[in-house]
Every structure is written in structure tokens, then in C-alpha cells.
Scaffold this motif. Sequence first.
Motif, PDB file in Angstrom:
ATOM      1  N   SER A  87      13.961 -11.089  -2.913  1.00 14.14           N
ATOM      2  CA  SER A  87      14.215 -10.601  -4.317  1.00 14.14           C
ATOM      3  C   SER A  87      12.873  -9.739  -4.695  1.00 14.14           C
ATOM      4  CB  SER A  87      14.437 -11.654  -5.242  1.00 14.14           C
ATOM      5  OG  SER A  87      14.670 -11.237  -6.733  1.00 14.14           O
ATOM      6  N   LYS A  88      11.760 -10.343  -4.469  1.00 11.57           N
ATOM      7  CA  LYS A  88      10.666  -9.713  -4.699  1.00 11.57           C
ATOM      8  C   LYS A  88      10.443  -8.179  -4.066  1.00 11.57           C
ATOM      9  CE  LYS A  88       7.718 -13.513  -5.983  1.00 11.57           C
ATOM     10  NZ  LYS A  88       6.323 -14.373  -5.577  1.00 11.57           N
ATOM     11  N   GLN A  89      10.939  -8.458  -2.662  1.00 13.58           N
ATOM     12  CA  GLN A  89      10.863  -7.249  -1.969  1.00 13.58           C
ATOM     13  C   GLN A  89      12.007  -6.064  -2.461  1.00 13.58           C
ATOM     14  OE1 GLN A  89       8.940  -6.583   0.681  1.00 13.58           O
ATOM     15  NE2 GLN A  89       9.652  -4.409   1.012  1.00 13.58           N
ATOM     16  N   ASP A  90      13.236  -6.756  -2.690  1.00 16.03           N
ATOM     17  CA  ASP A  90      14.240  -5.708  -3.380  1.00 16.03           C
ATOM     18  C   ASP A  90      13.857  -4.963  -4.507  1.00 16.03           C
ATOM     19  OD1 ASP A  90      15.729  -6.589  -1.215  1.00 16.03           O
ATOM     20  OD2 ASP A  90      16.820  -7.889  -2.363  1.00 16.03           O
ATOM     21  N   LYS A  91      13.034  -5.867  -5.582  1.00 12.95           N
ATOM     22  CA  LYS A  91      12.305  -5.411  -6.607  1.00 12.95           C
ATOM     23  C   LYS A  91      11.397  -4.376  -6.560  1.00 12.95           C
ATOM     24  CE  LYS A  91      13.375  -9.481  -9.712  1.00 12.95           C
ATOM     25  NZ  LYS A  91      12.874 -10.333 -10.713  1.00 12.95           N
ATOM     26  N   LYS A  92      10.572  -4.517  -5.601  1.00  9.87           N
ATOM     27  CA  LYS A  92       9.439  -3.897  -4.967  1.00  9.87           C
ATOM     28  C   LYS A  92       9.985  -2.397  -4.681  1.00  9.87           C
ATOM     29  CE  LYS A  92       5.389  -3.339  -2.258  1.00  9.87           C
ATOM     30  NZ  LYS A  92       4.597  -3.811  -1.230  1.00  9.87           N
ATOM     31  N   GLU A  93      11.059  -2.196  -3.809  1.00 10.99           N
ATOM     32  CA  GLU A  93      11.734  -1.246  -3.106  1.00 10.99           C
ATOM     33  C   GLU A  93      12.633  -0.486  -4.009  1.00 10.99           C
ATOM     34  OE1 GLU A  93      14.366  -2.559   0.014  1.00 10.99           O
ATOM     35  OE2 GLU A  93      12.692  -2.907   1.361  1.00 10.99           O
ATOM     36  N   GLN A 110      12.641   3.934  -8.045  1.00 10.53           N
ATOM     37  CA  GLN A 110      12.553   4.501  -9.443  1.00 10.53           C
ATOM     38  C   GLN A 110      11.300   5.349  -9.518  1.00 10.53           C
ATOM     39  OE1 GLN A 110      12.442   1.054 -11.978  1.00 10.53           O
ATOM     40  NE2 GLN A 110      14.864   0.798 -11.670  1.00 10.53           N
ATOM     41  N   ASN A 111      10.099   4.909  -9.160  1.00 16.88           N
ATOM     42  CA  ASN A 111       8.990   5.620  -9.216  1.00 16.88           C
ATOM     43  C   ASN A 111       9.117   6.890  -8.332  1.00 16.88           C
ATOM     44  OD1 ASN A 111       7.634   3.702 -10.214  1.00 16.88           O
ATOM     45  ND2 ASN A 111       6.768   2.963  -8.543  1.00 16.88           N
ATOM     46  N   GLU A 112       9.771   7.210  -7.095  1.00 13.57           N
ATOM     47  CA  GLU A 112      10.132   8.394  -6.459  1.00 13.57           C
ATOM     48  C   GLU A 112      10.919   9.383  -7.298  1.00 13.57           C
ATOM     49  OE1 GLU A 112      11.537   7.318  -2.766  1.00 13.57           O
ATOM     50  OE2 GLU A 112       9.540   6.626  -1.892  1.00 13.57           O
ATOM     51  N   ASP A 113      11.890   8.690  -7.817  1.00  6.73           N
ATOM     52  CA  ASP A 113      12.856   9.243  -8.611  1.00  6.73           C
ATOM     53  C   ASP A 113      12.143   9.897  -9.884  1.00  6.73           C
ATOM     54  OD1 ASP A 113      14.899   8.650  -6.828  1.00  6.73           O
ATOM     55  OD2 ASP A 113      15.722   7.175  -8.145  1.00  6.73           O
ATOM     56  N   GLN A 114      11.440   9.285 -10.617  1.00  9.28           N
ATOM     57  CA  GLN A 114      10.714   9.785 -11.517  1.00  9.28           C
ATOM     58  C   GLN A 114       9.648  10.679 -10.995  1.00  9.28           C
ATOM     59  OE1 GLN A 114       8.630   6.889 -13.951  1.00  9.28           O
ATOM     60  NE2 GLN A 114       7.949   8.238 -15.471  1.00  9.28           N
ATOM     61  N   GLN A 115       8.952  10.738 -10.093  1.00 10.70           N
ATOM     62  CA  GLN A 115       8.121  11.860  -9.663  1.00 10.70           C
ATOM     63  C   GLN A 115       9.064  12.975  -9.192  1.00 10.70           C
ATOM     64  OE1 GLN A 115       6.116  10.052  -6.385  1.00 10.70           O
ATOM     65  NE2 GLN A 115       4.602   8.783  -7.758  1.00 10.70           N
ATOM     66  N   LYS A 116       9.926  12.945  -8.643  1.00  7.37           N
ATOM     67  CA  LYS A 116      10.885  14.028  -8.324  1.00  7.37           C
ATOM     68  C   LYS A 116      11.325  14.777  -9.508  1.00  7.37           C
ATOM     69  CE  LYS A 116      14.961  15.206  -5.473  1.00  7.37           C
ATOM     70  NZ  LYS A 116      15.997  14.635  -4.818  1.00  7.37           N
TER      71      LYS A 116
END
Length: 213
Positions: free
Chosen positions: A133-139, A144-150
Motif C-alpha cells: 500500500s505504501k509502495q502504491d501510494k508512493k508510485e 501525480q508529481n510527474e503530471d503536475q510537473q508536466k
Amino acid sequence: KAYQSGDYDNARKYYESILEEKNEDAAAQYGLGTTAFQQQDLQGALKAFQRALETDNIDLQSKANYNMANALASQQKNEEALAFYRKALELNPTDKDAKHNYEMIRYQQQQQKQEQQNQDQDKDSENQQQDQSKQDKKEQQQDQNEDQQKQEQEQSEQQQQEQQEQEQAQVDQEKQQDLQHAQAILDALKKDEKVNQKRQMSKARSKKLEKDW
């Protein structure tokens, strides 16, 4: 008789009175131990049974070991209790009570061990699920960060493009104004030239008239 009737207080007083005269009387020590055990005085019982083990009487030794094991088992000291049950069975292999209690504790230990293993497995599974679950949240956070940066990059590029278009439009406007200004100057020059030509023509006519005159 006092012990058999459940009068443990008087039974204990009787055994203690014997031990005042015969401190090494193993049978009295054993009787004191069983009475103390019935009174929930486990420490007193263990001490008395330990003294009773000093006898040479094999049967009494076996019973003392058995009761020592019972007292320890009531305190959840199962490993120590098993050791005394084994000793009792070594001295008296036909002791069914000692064998039953020994097997019962062994069974309980196996059950506890199995439950502990199941709990450990459940805990491991839960930990794996939590880690996943932590890994899924991290991914998900990374996505989300990549989408936001894009998105921010696209907005930045769009803003740059709009700024360039505005600057180009301003340049074009300035060029157009320069052209219009230049055209106006050119038109003015042409107009002045026509005026000069008309003046020259006028002068020429005047001269001609004067000559004719």
C-alpha cells in the motif's frame, strides 16, 4: 482427616507442629506442601515439596515432583513444570495423572506455537500489504508529481509562447507604424515636390508672359 474434609487451616497447623519436632520429616513436608497448595500459597507449597524431595522414598519423591509440577504449571511456568512431570514419570512410569498433565501442557504449547506462527504469518501478510500500500501510494504520488510537473511545464511553455506572440505582435505593430510614418513622410515629400513643380510652372508662365509683353 482435616485435609480430607477440606479443613486446610487445621491440617496445616498439624503438619507444622510435626515439623517443629521433626524438621526432616519428608512426609510431613509433603503434607504441608499439599495443604499450602490448596490454600493458594504457592511459594510455601514449592518450598515444602522441595524439602520433601530429600527423602529416599521413591514413591514420595514421585508425588513431590508431580505436585511441584502442578504448582509451577499454575504459575504458567510450563517448561519447569514439564521437567518435574518427566522426573515424576521416571520415578513412577505408571503415574497416569503425571502423564496426562505432561501431555496436556505439551499440547497447549503446540497450540500456542501454532497460533503464534499463524499470528506471525498474518502479521507478515499484513506488513506486506502495508508495504504494498505504501509502495502504491508512493508510485501514485510520483505519478501525480510527474503530471503536475508536466502540467506546469506545459503552462510555462504556453506562457512563453503567448509572450513571444505578444512581443512579435508588438514588433509587427511598431514596424507597421514605422511604415505608415515613412509613407506619410514620403507622401509629404511628394506633395511638396508637386507644389514646387506648380510654383516652377507658375514662374515659367510668368516669365513667358513677360517676354511676350
